[in-house]
Design an enzyme around this catalytic site. Structure first.
Site, short mmCIF file in Angstrom:
data_model
loop_
_atom_site.label_atom_id
_atom_site.label_comp_id
_atom_site.label_asym_id
_atom_site.label_seq_id
_atom_site.Cartn_x
_atom_site.Cartn_y
_atom_site.Cartn_z
N TYR A 60 0.85 -1.19 0.00
CA TYR A 60 0.00 0.00 0.00
C TYR A 60 0.89 1.24 0.00
O TYR A 60 1.48 1.60 1.02
CB TYR A 60 -0.92 0.02 1.22
CG TYR A 60 -1.96 -1.08 1.25
CD1 TYR A 60 -2.27 -1.84 0.13
CD2 TYR A 60 -2.66 -1.37 2.43
CE1 TYR A 60 -3.21 -2.85 0.18
CE2 TYR A 60 -3.61 -2.37 2.48
CZ TYR A 60 -3.88 -3.11 1.36
OH TYR A 60 -4.83 -4.11 1.42
N PRO B 42 -15.92 -3.64 2.58
CA PRO B 42 -17.27 -3.71 3.15
C PRO B 42 -18.26 -2.75 2.50
O PRO B 42 -19.46 -2.99 2.54
CB PRO B 42 -17.05 -3.37 4.63
CG PRO B 42 -15.82 -2.51 4.63
CD PRO B 42 -14.95 -3.09 3.56
N LEU B 43 -17.74 -1.68 1.90
CA LEU B 43 -18.63 -0.69 1.26
C LEU B 43 -18.53 -0.75 -0.26
O LEU B 43 -18.95 0.18 -0.95
CB LEU B 43 -18.28 0.72 1.76
CG LEU B 43 -18.43 0.92 3.28
CD1 LEU B 43 -18.00 2.32 3.68
CD2 LEU B 43 -19.87 0.65 3.73
N SER C 42 -16.09 -0.49 -2.39
CA SER C 42 -15.30 0.63 -2.94
C SER C 42 -16.07 1.95 -2.94
O SER C 42 -15.87 2.79 -3.81
CB SER C 42 -14.82 0.31 -4.37
OG SER C 42 -14.14 -0.92 -4.43
N GLY C 43 -16.94 2.11 -1.96
CA GLY C 43 -17.70 3.35 -1.83
C GLY C 43 -19.09 3.31 -2.41
O GLY C 43 -19.91 4.19 -2.12
N GLY D 100 -23.86 5.06 -0.99
CA GLY D 100 -25.02 5.68 -1.64
C GLY D 100 -24.76 7.05 -2.22
O GLY D 100 -25.68 7.74 -2.64
#
Length: 327
Positions: A56, A202-203, A205-206, A210
């Protein structure tokens, strides 16, 4: 912040962790000041699990974490990863010499004498069928360079194979409202074996915040621009592998069934935490506000059964055909 048991570590960790990919790179520009502020805020909010990797930002993420923790009194679990520095990234590269070299580099970057948890970083599937690789990890534990080890997997198959090795303490896997397959077999099996489950992406990648639309654009160095079709690494890491337009339609359907008084990102994280086989979810954060919002999901009310059923229906009809059998 609520905590959950991380069995082989012999301690509990916060159920919302800090995913440190975004503060390393390939998520657009994140200044070191913002990266440090986001991490400090997460720790202030009770986060006790940080996930990073040696690739990273070519070590930038590890170095920022090491620097921030020197300013704090807390001792969170810091999990890093090895293997993706191999070029080519092939099974034959997972030699004792290479693996120990990667560990030594992470020790230096983080400024510690022993690494808490080192994960094989989405290695080729063949590696899970190479006991000698896991033997090398055992040797590195014996040398005192790491306390525990786990794996980060792309596929359910890989996770199921990994937990056959007795000293695998954790499996990191993609699991979210757009990637539900792990709940069918893998998560119950991991719980039975006392293996911790770290949930990444978990999201999606955004997407599951929403906040994205068809007009949303991303920087050239953001993987959401260059990896939608898997040009750089597995496409499942970007938008959970769901075609962008399809995902946006599903997000609108989700908005109609999720609790209106809860930010969508928090609802998406809470959905993950509804499965008690999950140990920790590791959303990324590029700002203090994002870190604060992520942490808030821990205290949100459980999602009602009818909401969980509605989310599954949206997945089955719109998302599963694109992802369910692939990963």
């Amino acid at each position: 912040m609520k905590s959950r048991e991380f069995p082989q570590l012999g301690r509990e960790v916060s159920e919302i962790g800090f995913g440190a990919w975004a503060i390393g790179g390939t998520w657009g520009e994140v200044s070191e000041e913002d990266a440090r502020a986001a991490l400090h805020t997460a720790l202030d909010e009770g986060v006790t699990f940080i996930d990073t990797a040696d690739v990273y930002g070519d070590g930038r993420s590890e170095k920022i974490i090491g620097s921030v923790l020197k300013e704090r009194s807390e001792t969170p679990v810091v999990a890093t990863k090895l293997g993706r520095r191999l070029d080519p990234h092939v099974p034959e590269g997972f030699t004792p010499e290479n693996m120990e070299g990667f560990v030594d580099r992470s020790l230096s970057n983080l400024g510690v004498e022993t690494l808490d948890l080192v994960q094989l970083h989405c290695p080729p599937t063949e590696v899970y069928y190479m006991p000698e690789v896991f033997g090398t990890m055992d040797d590195l534990v014996s040398k005192g360079k790491l306390r525990h080890y786990g794996v980060s997997v792309e596929k359910v198959e890989e996770g199921l194979k990994a937990i056959e090795y007795p000293n695998v303490a954790s499996v990191q896997i993609i699991y979210n409202m757009f990637r539900q397959r792990p709940a069918d077999l893998f998560l119950p099996r991991a719980r039975e074996k006392g293996v911790a489950v770290i949930v990444r992406v978990p999201l999606a990648s955004g997407l599951l915040t929403g906040k994205m639309t068809r007009e949303t654009t991303f920087a050239e160095d953001d993987h959401r621009t260059f990896n939608r079709e898997g040009a750089a690494f597995d496409k499942g890491e970007t938008f959970a592998g769901v075609p962008f337009e399809t995902a946006l339609e599903a997000v609108e359907d989700l908005k109609a069934v999720l609790p209106g008084d809860l930010p969508m990102a928090q609802a998406a994280l809470k959905w993950i935490l509804m499965n008690d086989a999950v140990t920790v979810a590791i959303p990324g954060a590029k700002s203090p506000d994002q870190a604060r919002s992520n942490a808030g999901a821990s205290e949100a009310a459980d999602l009602p059964g009818d909401v969980m059923a509605a989310v599954r229906e949206i997945y089955d009809t719109k998302i599963a055909p694109h992802v369910h059998q692939r990963w």
